[in-house]
Design a protein around this motif. Sequence first.
Motif, PDB file in Angstrom:
ATOM      1  N   GLU A  14       0.910  -1.180  -0.003  1.00 46.22           N
ATOM      2  CA  GLU A  14       0.053   0.046   0.159  1.00 46.22           C
ATOM      3  C   GLU A  14       0.741   1.381   0.109  1.00 46.22           C
ATOM      4  O   GLU A  14       0.456   2.250  -0.476  1.00 46.22           O
TER       5      GLU A  14
ATOM      6  N   LYS B 218      -0.620   2.243  -5.768  1.00 47.87           N
ATOM      7  CA  LYS B 218      -1.507   3.145  -5.851  1.00 47.87           C
ATOM      8  C   LYS B 218      -2.838   2.964  -6.300  1.00 47.87           C
ATOM      9  O   LYS B 218      -2.876   2.062  -7.244  1.00 47.87           O
ATOM     10  N   ASP B 219      -3.965   3.870  -5.950  1.00 48.91           N
ATOM     11  CA  ASP B 219      -5.162   3.381  -6.443  1.00 48.91           C
ATOM     12  C   ASP B 219      -5.623   2.133  -6.299  1.00 48.91           C
ATOM     13  O   ASP B 219      -5.947   1.436  -7.253  1.00 48.91           O
ATOM     14  N   ILE B 220      -5.721   1.552  -5.042  1.00 47.76           N
ATOM     15  CA  ILE B 220      -6.003   0.226  -4.741  1.00 47.76           C
ATOM     16  C   ILE B 220      -7.554   0.097  -5.277  1.00 47.76           C
ATOM     17  O   ILE B 220      -8.702   0.783  -4.804  1.00 47.76           O
ATOM     18  N   ASP B 221      -7.748  -0.766  -6.209  1.00 47.00           N
ATOM     19  CA  ASP B 221      -8.747  -1.349  -6.519  1.00 47.00           C
ATOM     20  C   ASP B 221      -9.657  -2.304  -5.725  1.00 47.00           C
ATOM     21  O   ASP B 221     -10.897  -2.373  -5.943  1.00 47.00           O
TER      22      ASP B 221
ATOM     23  N   ALA C 225     -12.539  -3.277  -0.465  1.00 45.35           N
ATOM     24  CA  ALA C 225     -12.100  -1.890  -0.868  1.00 45.35           C
ATOM     25  C   ALA C 225     -12.881  -0.759  -0.454  1.00 45.35           C
ATOM     26  O   ALA C 225     -12.396   0.352   0.007  1.00 45.35           O
ATOM     27  N   HIS C 226     -14.326  -0.753  -0.753  1.00 43.66           N
ATOM     28  CA  HIS C 226     -15.211   0.092  -0.476  1.00 43.66           C
ATOM     29  C   HIS C 226     -14.992   0.674   0.838  1.00 43.66           C
ATOM     30  O   HIS C 226     -14.909   1.733   1.217  1.00 43.66           O
TER      31      HIS C 226
ATOM     32  N   ASN D   7     -11.515   2.347   1.589  1.00 44.23           N
ATOM     33  CA  ASN D   7     -11.500   3.561   1.152  1.00 44.23           C
ATOM     34  C   ASN D   7     -12.009   4.836   1.932  1.00 44.23           C
ATOM     35  O   ASN D   7     -11.918   5.924   1.827  1.00 44.23           O
TER      36      ASN D   7
ATOM     37  N   GLY E 258      -4.217  -3.177  -7.784  1.00 45.96           N
ATOM     38  CA  GLY E 258      -4.108  -1.642  -7.819  1.00 45.96           C
ATOM     39  C   GLY E 258      -3.233  -1.423  -8.927  1.00 45.96           C
ATOM     40  O   GLY E 258      -2.956  -2.429  -9.664  1.00 45.96           O
ATOM     41  N   TYR E 259      -2.710  -0.350  -9.301  1.00 49.35           N
ATOM     42  CA  TYR E 259      -1.898   0.019 -10.078  1.00 49.35           C
ATOM     43  C   TYR E 259      -0.373   0.127  -9.604  1.00 49.35           C
ATOM     44  O   TYR E 259      -0.130   0.674  -8.388  1.00 49.35           O
TER      45      TYR E 259
ATOM     46  N   ARG F 266       3.257   1.250  -9.301  1.00 46.36           N
ATOM     47  CA  ARG F 266       3.907   2.370  -9.866  1.00 46.36           C
ATOM     48  C   ARG F 266       5.360   1.787 -10.548  1.00 46.36           C
ATOM     49  O   ARG F 266       5.814   2.359 -11.533  1.00 46.36           O
TER      50      ARG F 266
ATOM     51  N   SER G 230      -1.509  -2.579 -14.083  1.00 47.35           N
ATOM     52  CA  SER G 230      -2.371  -3.217 -13.057  1.00 47.35           C
ATOM     53  C   SER G 230      -1.705  -4.371 -12.509  1.00 47.35           C
ATOM     54  O   SER G 230      -0.854  -5.198 -13.204  1.00 47.35           O
TER      55      SER G 230
END
Length: 158
Positions: free
Chosen positions: A48, A53-56, A72-73, A76, A99-100, A102, A107
Amino acid sequence: MLDDISYIQEIKHLSGKVGFVLWQQYDVLLASQKYGWETMVDYVAYMETADIKDIDSISVADMSDEQSTELAHVYNQSKVGLKNFDKLAEERGMLSIAGYSRTLKDSVKMVWFNQTRVLRLFTHIDDETLITKYVETVIRRTFGTDDAMKLAKPVPKE
């Protein structure tokens, strides 16, 4: 190359389509003892902050149950780091984060299985050497250091 023996004993690489998207699956057998729930939570918390980043997705499941619970919801909305995320306090059989990346610039989904030596990684990237470097960096927790994204010496054959 790292001047150390790899934490990766073996990688099996599969690929397949989900809809129109081609995914690569890498099943990694770690050259270590079986890990437990606390180690799994430590790894997702590290990812994390270190790379994803941008944890889906954050999901948990029991090994005997094919249904996973998506968190996730709730995560977040919680505004706490995964290390302090109360939904991860209860030990489960599987924990994943997606997520994405870096580092990979793509993904990624990583799955840990409790009381095993297996780590599963899903991505679009079809490059076993790059993924080996990435997993070695994950296991060693060396993102952002001089040792990041380097191969280690192979595990000796017994």
